[in-house]
Motif scaffolding. Structure first.
Motif, PDB file in Angstrom:
ATOM      1  N   ARG A   1       5.174  -0.262  -3.564  1.00  0.00           N
ATOM      2  CA  ARG A   1       6.489  -0.589  -4.127  1.00  0.00           C
ATOM      3  C   ARG A   1       6.387  -1.195  -5.515  1.00  0.00           C
TER       4      ARG A   1
ATOM      5  N   GLU B   1      -3.942   5.764   4.303  1.00  0.00           N
ATOM      6  CA  GLU B   1      -4.908   5.287   5.281  1.00  0.00           C
ATOM      7  C   GLU B   1      -4.815   6.068   6.578  1.00  0.00           C
TER       8      GLU B   1
ATOM      9  N   HIS C   1      -6.791   3.836  -0.718  1.00  0.00           N
ATOM     10  CA  HIS C   1      -5.875   3.323   0.292  1.00  0.00           C
ATOM     11  C   HIS C   1      -4.648   2.669  -0.331  1.00  0.00           C
ATOM     12  N   GLY C   2      -4.720   2.376  -1.603  1.00  0.00           N
ATOM     13  CA  GLY C   2      -3.604   1.779  -2.329  1.00  0.00           C
ATOM     14  C   GLY C   2      -3.708   2.145  -3.783  1.00  0.00           C
TER      15      GLY C   2
ATOM     16  N   ALA D   1       1.556   4.721   3.310  1.00  0.00           N
ATOM     17  CA  ALA D   1       1.180   3.867   2.183  1.00  0.00           C
ATOM     18  C   ALA D   1       2.353   3.514   1.288  1.00  0.00           C
TER      19      ALA D   1
ATOM     20  N   ARG E   1       4.973   1.604   1.517  1.00  0.00           N
ATOM     21  CA  ARG E   1       5.334   0.184   1.381  1.00  0.00           C
ATOM     22  C   ARG E   1       4.356  -0.561   0.486  1.00  0.00           C
ATOM     23  N   ARG E   2       3.094  -0.160   0.479  1.00  0.00           N
ATOM     24  CA  ARG E   2       2.089  -0.847  -0.330  1.00  0.00           C
ATOM     25  C   ARG E   2       2.207  -0.501  -1.814  1.00  0.00           C
TER      26      ARG E   2
END
Length: 425
Positions: free
Chosen positions: A131, A82, A105-106, A126, A128-129
């Motif tokens: 994991r 992002e 974005h993910g 990104a 952390r998103r």
């Protein structure tokens, strides 16, 4: 580019990485390649967005292959970020590599996107998103902060293969993206041919090997690395054929697109030929030789290189990319003595050097004795083909019939060489 894990899955510290991989990338000012300047610097995002479906050029000659049309096509890298500034830079690098990425974005909502992409570039923002995303190979975590020690933890958490910091790692990343865009598989089996003395028949054998390879259905590139040899295109009867010659690549830098290279060269007898023109250019910079041969090898199949006996930087680059080399030696004492000097020079660079002996034989010599005197493995006896000796001026290339003794030698050679390296490529 800094690996995060060793082959056994263990975390690697920086000092261990240096030991295992030899070096880190140099700072950007020392590593910058012209391909990275196409769109200017940070203010070039809009240009990148407009041109990432086009074709990048390296100093005015053949560069990366055109990127694929939009749509769900294989070979598209996936970008997950992002961070607008980071996305701008990644789009710029994709454009330079000739690739059209998919951007999210993910983790993509559609099931196959994350698993199917051949290369995934994850922005550090990104991580952390992601994991909980399924573990897979080919994930690169891309960041900017060289001093952020937490990047290693985040890389391990998402199963990244590499951590890459911009701008230092730009050239490495362009090369990886270009590999994806080209669909790179096993590199071509690359064979060099050099004469033990002048007139040994190395060019004839090189042409016969290439013609035989093409006749067997392999993608084949024949490279004339001897600017003073008269031109292999002439030997193949294609001196007037349309296509680029070596001088057109003299200014090449960075990475040359394999598909674009193949399409630009003359096509003769079902193979591609890179030879010299009739102009005054008799040398190509070493970095251009490296880029062009690497591009040819990435296409797979076979590459045959006709080499001169003299060594310079360009020839050294060609030798470094060979899988094996054939030293063609007439079976006479003076030729063996001359070939010994050539073998000593080649042996410092070539990993696998073999001797191919050509008759007729001087008294007391045979192919095994020549190999013994030179201390080299014997590739075989290169037969004399009477039809070639009688057919000066014909456009029929060496080995074209498929039935003569030279063609049989070449067929046997390829069968053995390909079997030794795991089969056709």
């Amino acid at each position: 580019m800094i690996p995060t894990r060793s082959d056994d899955g263990e975390f690697m510290a920086g000092s261990d990485c240096r030991s295992a991989y030899g070096r880190f990338l140099a700072p950007r000012k020392e590593r910058r390649s012209p391909v990275l300047h196409i769109f200017g610097n940070r203010g070039a995002a809009e240009a990148a967005r407009k041109t990432w479906e086009g074709e990048a050029h390296v100093t005015g000659t053949v560069a990366h292959d055109p990127s694929p049309a939009t749509g769900d096509l294989p070979g598209r890298p996936l970008i997950v970020t992002e961070d607008a500034d980071l996305l701008d830079d990644l789009l710029r690098l994709c454009a330079a590599a000739g690739a059209t990425p998919e951007v999210h974005h993910g983790v993509p909502d559609h099931g196959g996107g994350w698993e199917a992409a051949p290369l995934v570039l994850v922005g550090d923002d990104a991580a952390r998103r992601l994991r909980g995303a399924a573990r897979r190979r080919g994930v690169v975590l891309v960041g900017r902060d060289q001093d952020d020690s937490g990047v290693w933890r985040r890389a391990v958490q998402i199963g990244a293969d590499h951590v890459l910091m911009l701008p230092d790692g730009e050239q490495w990343l362009v090369d990886r993206i270009a590999d994806v865009a080209e669909g790179v598989g096993r590199p071509a089996l690359t064979v060099g041919v050099v004469g033990g003395r002048g007139g040994a028949g190395a060019s004839t054998l090189a042409c016969a090997l290439a013609v035989t390879s093409a006749r067997e259905g392999l993608r084949t590139l024949l490279v004339d690395a001897d600017p003073l040899g008269g031109g292999l295109d002439v030997l193949l009867g294609g001196e007037s054929a349309e296509g680029l010659r070596w001088p057109a690549f003299a200014a090449s830098r960075g990475r040359v697109g394999g598909g674009a290279l193949e399409e630009s060269l003359p096509r003769l007898h079902s193979l591609r030929v890179l030879s010299w023109d009739r102009g005054d250019c008799v040398a190509v910079p070493a970095q251009a030789v490296r880029a062009v041969l690497a591009a040819g090898r990435r296409r797979g199949g076979t590459v045959v290189v006709d080499l001169p006996r003299r060594l310079d930087d360009g020839v050294a680059e060609a030798l470094a990319q060979l899988d094996l080399a054939l030293l063609v030696v007439p079976a006479e004492l003076r030729a063996v003595a001359a070939a010994g000097r050539v073998a000593s020079a080649l042996g410092m660079v070539v990993r696998d050097l073999r001797v191919a002996v050509r008759g007729p034989y001087a008294p007391g010599l045979d192919d095994r004795e020549v190999a013994r005197l030179l201390g080299l493995p014997l590739a075989g006896e290169v037969p004399v083909e009477p039809a070639l000796q009688r057919a000066h001026g014909t456009t029929k290339p060496p080995g074209a019939s498929g039935r003569g003794p030279l063609a049989r030698f070449c067929t046997t050679f390829w069968a053995q060489a390909l079997a030794e390296t795991g089969g056709p490529r």
